[in-house]
Design an enzyme around this catalytic site. Structure first.
Site, PDB file in Angstrom:
ATOM      1  N   GLU A   1       0.853  -1.184   0.000  1.00  0.00           N
ATOM      2  CA  GLU A   1       0.000   0.000   0.000  1.00  0.00           C
ATOM      3  C   GLU A   1       0.894   1.241   0.000  1.00  0.00           C
ATOM      4  O   GLU A   1       1.956   1.269   0.609  1.00  0.00           O
ATOM      5  CB  GLU A   1      -0.882  -0.015   1.242  1.00  0.00           C
TER       6      GLU A   1
ATOM      7  N   LYS B   1      -9.721   1.344  -2.621  1.00  0.00           N
ATOM      8  CA  LYS B   1      -9.920   0.807  -1.268  1.00  0.00           C
ATOM      9  C   LYS B   1     -11.316   1.135  -0.743  1.00  0.00           C
ATOM     10  O   LYS B   1     -11.723   2.305  -0.699  1.00  0.00           O
ATOM     11  CB  LYS B   1      -8.849   1.393  -0.349  1.00  0.00           C
TER      12      LYS B   1
ATOM     13  N   CYS C   1      -5.108  -3.403   2.686  1.00  0.00           N
ATOM     14  CA  CYS C   1      -4.866  -3.149   4.102  1.00  0.00           C
ATOM     15  C   CYS C   1      -6.092  -3.350   4.993  1.00  0.00           C
ATOM     16  O   CYS C   1      -6.471  -4.482   5.276  1.00  0.00           O
ATOM     17  CB  CYS C   1      -4.263  -1.753   4.275  1.00  0.00           C
TER      18      CYS C   1
END
Length: 277
Positions: free
Chosen positions: A40, A115, A156
């Site tokens: 990330e 995300k 993440c």
């Protein structure tokens, strides 16, 4: 399938991060990897948002994305950029995107993923993180074809939400990418167990390239980039130092594990819980 994981300590200068990526991609290709996975925020890790705003570009102008596409062509390697901070357009106002990219050996972008779950947490009385104050979340789960496999994309904090990975494996994913910049406290407590849980319940490989070490902006990240097999066994743990490592994925293991414990096939839809008060 031989893959490479880049564990990085990205800083506040996208040009320097791009140079580091280029070196890692060359090393990955020289080592025989068909694909390299990065963490990330590969291109910029900076919690000073005023300073970061001067460096964040649109997709067309991002130096790391341009470098990755060029190097994919030169090295004839697939690239999964764990994520970049990208200047959004449209109705997102001044907010940015935390976006993953999949790039083929011709340098073409074959998939993008924004995300979905943004990291808004209170880790302690003196550490509060609000990703949503600067980033706009995505809405769509994404799978993409790579050689001999289907890759499910996530980033993440997504790893804490198993419904996303159920959607990805229902759509055919047999490798799940979880690039990250995990904090040290949450990494020590939860990183390994979350990755292994996602692999076990999906009967899929999990590939998790992470940020590590002390960064220029003052934060620390956990490292321990990992590859987990569909049975939940750790095939690779890169520890705490930046660098590159390799792992061979036996893709036949997915079908083998799913035949032994057919949890994916046995999934069922059900009605909401009944309140028995």
């Amino acid at each position: 399938m031989k893959i490479a994981l880049a564990q990085m300590c990205s800083g506040i200068d996208p040009e320097e991060n791009a140079r580091q990526f280029r070196s890692l991609a060359v090393e990955a290709a020289s080592g025989g990897a068909a694909m390299i996975f990065t963490p990330e925020m590969t291109g910029l890790l900076d919690r000073n948002r005023l300073r970061a705003a001067e460096m964040i570009r649109t997709e067309e102008d991002d130096v790391l994305l341009s470098t990755a596409r060029s190097q994919a062509r030169k090295s004839r390697i697939w690239v999964h950029l764990g994520s970049l901070a990208i200047k959004a357009s449209g109705d997102s106002g001044e907010k940015w995107l935390n976006r993953s990219y999949l790039i083929n050996p011709d340098g073409e972008i074959t998939a993008r993923y924004d995300k979905i779950h943004l990291f808004d947490v209170d880790l302690s009385t003196d550490e509060t993180l609000r990703e949503s104050s600067a980033y706009v979340g995505g809405h769509n789960a994404v799978v993409a074809s790579i050689p001999d496999a289907t890759l499910g994309l996530s980033i993440c904090y997504d790893v804490r939400f198993p419904g996303l990975y159920e959607a990805l494996t229902n759509a055919g994913a047999d490798i799940l990418a979880v690039p990250a910049a995990f904090t040290v406290p949450t990494g020590k407590a939860h990183w390994e167990i979350l990755l292994r849980a996602r692999a076990i319940e999906a009967g899929a490989f999990v590939v998790a390239a992470g940020q590590c070490g002390q960064h220029e902006d003052g934060r620390s990240t956990y490292g321990h980039s990992m590859v987990i097999d569909p049975w939940g066994e750790i095939l690779l743990d890169m520890g705490e130092e930046a660098g590159l490592d390799f792992c061979d994925l036996d893709l036949g293991k997915v079908a083998e594990v799913r035949s032994r414990v057919p949890a994916v096939a046995n999934r069922r839809n059900f009605e909401p819980p009944v309140n028995m008060r």
